[in-house]
Structures are given as C-alpha cells and as structure tokens.
Design a protein around this motif. Structure first.
Motif, short mmCIF file in Angstrom:
data_model
loop_
_atom_site.label_atom_id
_atom_site.label_comp_id
_atom_site.label_asym_id
_atom_site.label_seq_id
_atom_site.Cartn_x
_atom_site.Cartn_y
_atom_site.Cartn_z
N VAL A 257 0.86 -1.18 0.00
CA VAL A 257 0.00 0.00 0.00
C VAL A 257 0.90 1.23 0.00
O VAL A 257 1.68 1.44 0.93
N ILE A 258 0.78 2.04 -1.05
CA ILE A 258 1.58 3.25 -1.19
C ILE A 258 0.67 4.45 -1.07
O ILE A 258 -0.26 4.64 -1.88
N GLY A 259 0.88 5.28 -0.07
CA GLY A 259 0.03 6.46 0.14
C GLY A 259 0.39 7.13 1.45
O GLY A 259 1.43 6.89 2.03
N GLY A 260 -0.53 7.96 1.92
CA GLY A 260 -0.32 8.61 3.21
C GLY A 260 0.61 9.80 3.13
O GLY A 260 1.78 9.71 3.48
N GLU A 261 0.08 10.94 2.65
CA GLU A 261 0.90 12.15 2.59
C GLU A 261 1.31 12.58 3.99
O GLU A 261 0.49 12.61 4.91
N PRO A 262 2.58 12.95 4.19
CA PRO A 262 3.03 13.36 5.52
C PRO A 262 2.52 14.75 5.90
O PRO A 262 2.27 15.59 5.03
N MET A 263 2.41 14.99 7.20
CA MET A 263 1.95 16.28 7.70
C MET A 263 2.84 17.42 7.24
O MET A 263 2.38 18.53 6.96
N ARG A 288 1.05 -11.35 2.78
CA ARG A 288 1.87 -10.35 3.44
C ARG A 288 1.44 -8.98 2.96
O ARG A 288 1.11 -8.80 1.78
N VAL A 289 1.47 -8.00 3.87
CA VAL A 289 1.07 -6.65 3.51
C VAL A 289 2.17 -5.69 3.93
O VAL A 289 2.64 -5.71 5.07
N ILE A 290 2.59 -4.85 2.97
CA ILE A 290 3.64 -3.88 3.20
C ILE A 290 3.03 -2.48 3.15
O ILE A 290 2.37 -2.12 2.17
N LEU A 291 3.25 -1.72 4.20
CA LEU A 291 2.80 -0.33 4.25
C LEU A 291 3.97 0.57 3.88
O LEU A 291 5.01 0.56 4.54
N SER A 292 3.78 1.33 2.81
CA SER A 292 4.85 2.21 2.34
C SER A 292 4.33 3.64 2.32
O SER A 292 3.65 4.07 1.38
N LEU A 293 4.63 4.38 3.37
CA LEU A 293 4.16 5.75 3.49
C LEU A 293 5.02 6.69 2.68
O LEU A 293 6.24 6.49 2.54
N LEU A 314 10.71 -1.08 -2.72
CA LEU A 314 9.68 -2.04 -3.09
C LEU A 314 10.00 -2.68 -4.43
O LEU A 314 10.33 -1.97 -5.40
N ASP A 315 9.85 -3.99 -4.50
CA ASP A 315 10.01 -4.71 -5.76
C ASP A 315 8.64 -4.73 -6.45
O ASP A 315 7.91 -5.73 -6.42
N LEU A 316 8.28 -3.60 -7.08
CA LEU A 316 6.93 -3.42 -7.59
C LEU A 316 6.53 -4.48 -8.60
O LEU A 316 5.35 -4.84 -8.71
N GLU A 317 7.47 -5.00 -9.36
CA GLU A 317 7.17 -6.01 -10.38
C GLU A 317 6.63 -7.31 -9.76
O GLU A 317 6.04 -8.13 -10.48
N GLN A 340 4.15 2.04 -14.27
CA GLN A 340 4.97 1.26 -15.19
C GLN A 340 5.43 -0.07 -14.61
O GLN A 340 5.59 -1.05 -15.34
N ARG A 341 5.61 -0.14 -13.30
CA ARG A 341 6.28 -1.31 -12.74
C ARG A 341 5.36 -2.26 -11.97
O ARG A 341 5.67 -3.46 -11.86
N SER A 342 4.26 -1.78 -11.42
CA SER A 342 3.43 -2.63 -10.54
C SER A 342 2.87 -3.82 -11.30
O SER A 342 2.29 -3.67 -12.39
N ALA A 343 3.00 -5.01 -10.71
CA ALA A 343 2.49 -6.22 -11.35
C ALA A 343 0.98 -6.14 -11.52
O ALA A 343 0.43 -6.39 -12.59
N GLN A 344 0.29 -5.79 -10.43
CA GLN A 344 -1.15 -5.55 -10.46
C GLN A 344 -1.40 -4.31 -9.62
O GLN A 344 -0.68 -4.05 -8.66
N LEU A 345 -2.46 -3.59 -9.95
CA LEU A 345 -2.63 -2.27 -9.33
C LEU A 345 -4.09 -1.99 -9.04
O LEU A 345 -4.96 -2.18 -9.90
#
Length: 496
Positions: A257-263, A288-293, A314-317, A340-345
């Motif tokens: 999960v890629i998101g979460g703009e910082p304050m 497995r779930v990876i949180l990527s802020l 992250l190994d997006l592929e 461009q890189r995410s396997a599924q989105l």
C-alpha cells in the motif's frame, strides 16, 4: 413473481431493450400485457396488505396508469373498496389504456380525476395506495397536477405499492426527475413491482431509498427466448477465498500500500488512509502486507502485522499494489513508477486525481492494459475529473460513465456510490446491491481499495476481484449491528 434481493444475480435492461422485450412478449401473448401486469399488481397488493379494506389507485395517463386500472378492476372484483384517481382522458389515450378504462368502468370501479381527499380521511394504516402514475420512460419534472397527487401519496397512512417504479424516480439512472429539489415530490414506496425485467434505476442513486422491497413479475419473459442482451447484471454475493491447509503466507500474495501524505508537506497528514487500506488487505487474507508511506518513515501506531518499507525499496514487479489512499500531492511524483512497474494495481483517490491532471500519466495507465491488470475505484467526482465532465453527467448515466472509463483506460472500473457499478471491456457491467448509507463515512473507500488489492493478490482476475470486494464490502455494512457505530477502522478489522 419473485422478490429481488441483494444476492440476486439478475439481468438488468435499459429502456430500449425493454421496449424490444415488450414488443416480443406482446406479439406472442394471447392476453394483453396490461391485463397480465394488472393481475400481478392486484395479487401482490393482497399479499402485502391482506387486511386492507380501502385501496386508492393513483393512475397516470399512460401505460402505467393502464396497469393501475387493470389492478383496480381485479381488486374490485375480489371485494375490495377501490377508488381510482385517473389523470388521463378517453379522448387522448392509447387503445390499450382506453380498453383498461372501459373494462374498469363497466365493472363498476369508482373512477374520478381528483385526489380523493374526503375518502382518504377514512383510510388507515391497514389500507393501501397503488402508485401507477408514471413508469418506464418518464424522465421530465412533474407537472403541478402530478405533484399534487404525489404529495397526497406521501401523506398516505398505509403502505404504498409502486408499479414499475416510484413516481418521480428516473428508472434509467436512479436520479430524481427534473431539478435537484424534485425529491420533495417523489414517491417513497414500501414495495415496488417492476414488470418484464429489472431496471437499472431501481438499484442506483435514490432508487435504493425510494423503492422499498423490489418485486419482479416477468409477464412470461424468459431470458432464453430473446436475443436482446442485458445492459448489466446485479452483482451477486461472493464467498471470500478459503485458504487450504497446505498453503503458506507466500501462497496468498503480497500487497503493498503506497500512500499517506506526511503532515510536513501541506500541514494535513493523511497517513491514516494508507493504514486503513493496509489493514483491510491484511484482514482480508493477503499473505503479506507492506505499508509504504510517502514520508519514507515508519509509524508506531500501525498494526504490528504490517511490514513497513520505504517505497523506493519495493520490488513493484512482484507486488499487488494499492496506490493513492491519502496520497495528496505527494503521490504525483511516484505515479510514473507505480504505473509502469506494478504487477497488479488498485488505484484510488489521489492517485486517480493525479492521473486526471496529467496526460502523460493517462497514457501510462492505458499502456498497462491486460499485461498488468488494473482496477480503478473512483467516486463520482473523481470519475468526472477523469472523463472531463461533471458529476451530474456521471450520475445521469452511471453505467455508461463506468463503461467509458473502462474503455478509455483499458482497466476494470468500480464507480462507487449508491449502486456501485463494476465495468470492464468485454464484460457485462454489474450493479452492486449490497451496502447502505452507513458507508458514507470517511475511510470506507480506503478499506474497499485494500480489499480489492487483497482479492487480486489471492488470485482473482481484476473484474472478479472487484465484483467480490464490492459485494463483500457492502454486505459487511448490511450485517453491521445497528447499535454499533460503523467506522472504517472497525470495518477493516472485521473483514475476512
């Protein structure tokens, strides 16, 4: 006749297709369809209001009014006190409606043109009103006479049965007819009996509130008897994937999960949205779930089951990516690599806004096509931005808007809202019937995005994953205890 429920996988037909089906049925029926519809309406009236002594039929000038006249005839012959307020004219009506009026009049049914104010004073909550004012094809604002009749129906003390659809509701799109304040002169029915086939507006927009319990009498129509394709299908309930005994965490996919703009960026931190999506994916069974802020920093309050990692590592592929939840402005710089890189989105929220503003990102989204499956989950405003139109235009034809997005970006689309639409190129769209107004709270869309990502990680194709996730998301709201508040965080933790 059958009741349509939230688990029904049922075909839905638009106006043009229904006209074809009606013509096909009428040509092969030994009895006029109007008489069959009237009989079905009378039978349902007795079933839902068996103790009614007085029945008021509000009949419009067109075919819907003819159905009401035929229903009144049957109920009168069965010993009920029936009064019909007919807004038509024998000099200006169709032959079928004129025949219905003649039959009712000859049988002694009480017919008048005015709203029965004096008669209505004697009616109680055991009695019944049949709304047969307007049906299929009506789409204009109600005139003064029709408005007065609808207002009388709104004050009716007993149950209201609408024929084909409640007056004031556009059966093509589920919006109120006319201006935005038309809701003040629209019927809210306890039951709706629709004929031949299901109509899309019954299950979208205001239709979810206006129709009450929805019943269908097909008047003899069988799907196999016609080559007219449905416009959509109702989205059936899906069982979540079951983990086998021999599986392991790697068997059920990795979600990032890629998101979460910082304050610090704009003074409005939105890390919670990304945490909600990741929590949903975790509880929905992703391996497995990876949180990527987007700050690149870990946070202490995230569930300990989540891994946290800088997005650049992250190994997006190899990942099923959920992107955009709470992304704000910070997500824009990440979008080219994600696309461009995410396997599924699964692309949501600010990820969609970034695409809407950037032709280059739009091209990258199109280029993913079938090799890199994608689901986008816009709400109506986000869909309008992507289509370069208005929210009102999107809502006026949600099925077409969802299909336009699917065609434009070569992906699966979940157009969220009352009666969420799932569309993809080469698929017949689905209209989701689970869910309720309790989902109208911040964060539930992030939960849905995480759930879509988890279902794709577990091996479902993008269209099937979207259908499954949307149905389950809505059903969870349906099953939520009435005494407990429905929050996005609680919802994410109750997924399975």
């Amino acid at each position: 006749m059958q009741k349509l429920c939230s688990s029904s996988l049922w075909p839905v037909y638009g106006l043009d297709a229904l006209r074809q089906l009606e013509h096909h049925l009428q040509s092969g029926s030994p009895r006029p369809l109007m008489q069959l519809a009237g009989l079905a309406a009378a039978q349902l009236a007795l079933a839902i209001a068996p103790h009614a002594q007085r029945i008021w039929v509000a009949a419009g000038p067109g075919n819907n009014g003819g159905d009401g006249l035929e229903a009144a005839l049957q109920l009168h012959q069965w010993g009920k006190q029936v009064l019909v307020s007919w807004m038509g004219s024998t000099a200006h009506t169709s032959p079928d409606v004129l025949l219905a009026w003649q039959r009712a009049s000859a049988a002694g049914v009480a017919l008048q043109s005015a709203v029965p104010e004096a008669w209505a004073k004697n009616m109680n909550d055991q009695d019944l009103c049949i709304d047969a004012l307007l049906g299929l094809g009506a789409n204009r604002a109600l005139g003064p006479e029709m408005q007065a009749c609808v207002q009388a129906i709104q004050k009716f003390p007993g149950q209201v049965l609408a024929l084909d659809g409640p007056t004031g509701l556009n059966l093509e799109n589920g919006q109120w007819m006319g201006s935005s304040d038309a809701q003040t002169v629209a019927v809210r029915a306890d039951h709706t009996l629709t004929f031949i086939a299901a109509k899309p507006g019954l299950f979208m927009g205001h239709g979810r509130d206006a129709c009450g319990h929805i019943w269908l009498d097909d008047l003899g129509h069988r799907a196999n008897d016609s080559d007219v394709p449905p416009q959509a299908w109702l989205n059936a309930a899906y069982a979540p994937p079951v983990k086998s005994h021999a599986s392991h965490k790697g068997s059920h996919g990795d979600v990032a999960v890629i998101g979460g703009e910082p304050m610090a960026l704009r003074g409005m931190g939105m890390t919670g949205a990304a945490v909600l999506a990741a929590t949903a994916a975790l509880h929905a069974g992703a391996g497995r779930v990876i949180l990527s802020l987007l700050s690149g920093q870990a946070i202490d309050h995230a569930p300990p089951d989540l891994m946290q990692r800088d997005w650049q590592r992250l190994d997006l592929e190899q990942l099923h990516v959920v992107c955009g939840c709470g992304g704000g402005e910070a997500i824009r710089a990440r979008m080219p690599e994600v696309l461009q890189r995410s396997a599924q989105l699964a692309l949501d929220a600010d990820g969609l806004n970034a695409v809407a503003d950037d032709p280059g990102l739009q091209n990258l989204l199109r280029q993913r096509a079938e090799l890199k499956p994608t689901v986008i989950t816009p709400h109506p405003l986000e869909a309008a931005r992507l289509l370069k139109t208005s929210t009102a235009q999107v809502q006026s034809n949600r099925l077409q808007a969802a299909q336009n997005l699917a065609t434009l970006f070569h992906c699966t689309v979940v157009l969220k809202g009352s009666g969420s639409v799932i569309a993809a190129t080469g698929q017949t769209s689905r209209i989701n019937t689970s869910g309720n107004g309790r989902l109208a709270t911040g964060g539930t869309g992030d939960v849905l995005a995480g759930l879509v990502g988890a279902r794709m990680a577990q091996g479902l194709g993008p269209f099937e994953a979207a259908c499954c996730a949307v149905a389950q998301h809505g059903q969870l709201a349906n099953n939520w205890p009435a005494e407990l508040p429905l929050t996005a965080s609680a919802m994410a933790q109750h997924l399975r």
